[in-house]
Design a protein around this motif. Structure first.
Motif, PDB file in Angstrom:
ATOM      1  N   HIS A 195       1.091  -1.143  -0.257  1.00 23.05           N
ATOM      2  CA  HIS A 195       0.072   0.344  -0.277  1.00 23.05           C
ATOM      3  C   HIS A 195       1.032   1.021  -0.057  1.00 23.05           C
ATOM      4  O   HIS A 195       0.363   2.204  -0.881  1.00 23.05           O
ATOM      5  N   ALA A 196       1.728   1.288   0.467  1.00 24.96           N
ATOM      6  CA  ALA A 196       2.813   2.326   0.852  1.00 24.96           C
ATOM      7  C   ALA A 196       3.428   2.842  -0.424  1.00 24.96           C
ATOM      8  O   ALA A 196       3.345   4.197  -0.859  1.00 24.96           O
ATOM      9  N   THR A 198       2.430   1.017  -3.067  1.00 26.68           N
ATOM     10  CA  THR A 198       1.619   2.058  -4.972  1.00 26.68           C
ATOM     11  C   THR A 198       1.034   3.577  -4.599  1.00 26.68           C
ATOM     12  O   THR A 198       0.921   4.469  -5.213  1.00 26.68           O
ATOM     13  N   ARG A 199       1.079   4.174  -3.777  1.00 30.96           N
ATOM     14  CA  ARG A 199      -0.027   5.467  -3.141  1.00 30.96           C
ATOM     15  C   ARG A 199       1.038   6.309  -3.411  1.00 30.96           C
ATOM     16  O   ARG A 199       0.933   7.471  -3.837  1.00 30.96           O
ATOM     17  N   THR A 200       2.839   5.949  -2.913  1.00 31.56           N
ATOM     18  CA  THR A 200       3.235   6.896  -3.319  1.00 31.56           C
ATOM     19  C   THR A 200       3.891   6.837  -4.470  1.00 31.56           C
ATOM     20  O   THR A 200       4.407   7.634  -5.049  1.00 31.56           O
ATOM     21  N   GLU A 202       1.847   5.717  -7.427  1.00 30.08           N
ATOM     22  CA  GLU A 202       0.690   7.494  -7.878  1.00 30.08           C
ATOM     23  C   GLU A 202       0.314   8.943  -7.223  1.00 30.08           C
ATOM     24  O   GLU A 202       0.529   9.223  -8.427  1.00 30.08           O
ATOM     25  N   GLU A 203       1.805   8.948  -6.149  1.00 30.16           N
ATOM     26  CA  GLU A 203       1.431  10.349  -6.486  1.00 30.16           C
ATOM     27  C   GLU A 203       2.688  10.882  -7.000  1.00 30.16           C
ATOM     28  O   GLU A 203       2.205  12.225  -6.990  1.00 30.16           O
TER      29      GLU A 203
END
Length: 353
Positions: A195-196, A198-200, A202-203
């Motif tokens: 999750h960490a 993937t979130r980074t 996308e950002e």
């Protein structure tokens, strides 16, 4: 060392057996309408927790489990990251006078979570709703995590890398080497790491107006079929793969699509496997330094086990402990020649306005 703790309560047994306190009471007392299988399970859990008997003395034994896919048939010891972690953790435990017991992930091992005689547990990649963690908390067994737990509680201790910083370093490296359309090969696990990152990712893409190109990792996808869409259409000119086998899957897919690495496709894989260094095209890898993580986790767990509340000057460590990762640059992500765009030779793959 602490004194002998109080025995488990009805509520502890209910949490561990995943039933109500009323069901536990009926099962233990032989009253009420309780299915035979439930009554048997509750009594087995109660026995394993030591209900009605003095709590066993310290065992000088630590337990270890990889719980992302607990209950599935997979051999995590065959993954280089985990094998190196286990070796380092065993050495660290022995140096402190503790044995180390490793739990299997296969189905049928669930009973061990409720009955294993250990002083504390090391949980690697604990996902949201982790049943192993739930059983250990119910038993009051100290836990230290490799990887931030999905829902940490006050006082929890975990050891992890700075995945956001590492992801930005990898993406920045690929962009500097000429990548314009970076695919992220991940999304398989439900642990914090996935999750960490993937979130980074996308950002980072949103900040630069880059396309978000997720490619789902599948453990058995040896041919890299998951890449067919982004490779056949020239959508991706670089890949960051989050799991150990992913780099090999990327290379297999690139070969099938006639993509040369690194001329047409840049590749980075998070892996500890030394075979990537000696591949036909040496692959750039991210090391999460499993030995450092294991040593820190064992040290923190032993501190937690041996913490004496009567000695406030020696509290155990809680919260997150950060271990550095490292980007090991090799030929698969070297800068492209000036003016060379990634993608199939002769195909215009420059981004459109």
């Amino acid at each position: 060392m602490t004194g002998v703790p109080a025995g488990p309560t009805i509520a502890d047994i209910a949490r561990a057996a995943e039933v109500s306190t009323a069901t536990v009471s009926h099962a233990l007392n032989g009253t009420g309408r309780v299915a035979d299988a439930t009554r048997r399970r509750v009594r087995e859990v109660a026995t394993g927790l030591g209900y009605g008997a003095p709590r066993a003395p310290r065992t000088r034994t630590l337990g270890l489990a990889v719980t992302t896919f607990a209950g599935s048939s997979w051999n995590y010891v065959a993954v280089t990251y985990f094998s190196r972690w286990l070796t380092a953790a065993t050495s660290a435990a022995h140096a402190r006078g503790y044995a180390l017991t490793t739990l299997p992930a296969e189905r049928g091992a669930e009973a061990l979570w409720h009955t294993l005689a250990v002083d504390g547990m090391l949980l690697l990649d604990s996902p949201e709703g982790d049943p192993v963690l739930r059983a250990l908390r119910a038993r009051g067994i100290p836990v230290v995590f490799d990887g931030r737990p999905a829902a940490p509680r006050p006082g929890d201790t975990w050891v992890d890398n700075d995945h956001a910083a590492t992801t930005r370093e990898v993406l920045g490296h690929l962009a500097a080497a000429g990548a314009r359309r970076i695919a992220l090969h991940g999304g398989f696990g439900s642990e914090y790491y996935t999750h960490a990152v993937t979130r980074t990712y996308e950002e980072w893409c949103a900040e630069r107006g880059r396309p978000v190109l997720p490619v789902r990792f599948e453990p058995d996808d040896a041919d890299g079929r998951a890449f067919d869409r982004v490779f056949a259409g020239g959508e991706a000119d670089a890949v960051y793969s989050l799991y150990d086998p992913g780099g090999r899957q990327v290379l297999a897919a690139a070969a099938r699509h006639g993509l040369a690495v690194p001329a047409d496709l840049l590749v980075v894989c998070a892996s500890e496997d030394p075979a990537y260094e000696t591949a036909g095209v040496p692959v750039t890898t991210v090391t999460l330094n499993p030995e450092l993580t294991a040593e820190a986790a064992v040290a923190a767990l032993v501190e937690r086990i041996e913490h004496d509340p009567a000695r406030p000057g020696r509290p155990f460590r809680s919260g997150g402990l950060t271990v550095p990762s490292a980007l090991l640059v090799r030929a698969s992500s070297r800068p492209r020649p000036e003016g060379r765009a990634g993608g199939h030779a002769g195909k215009d793959t420059r981004p459109r306005a």
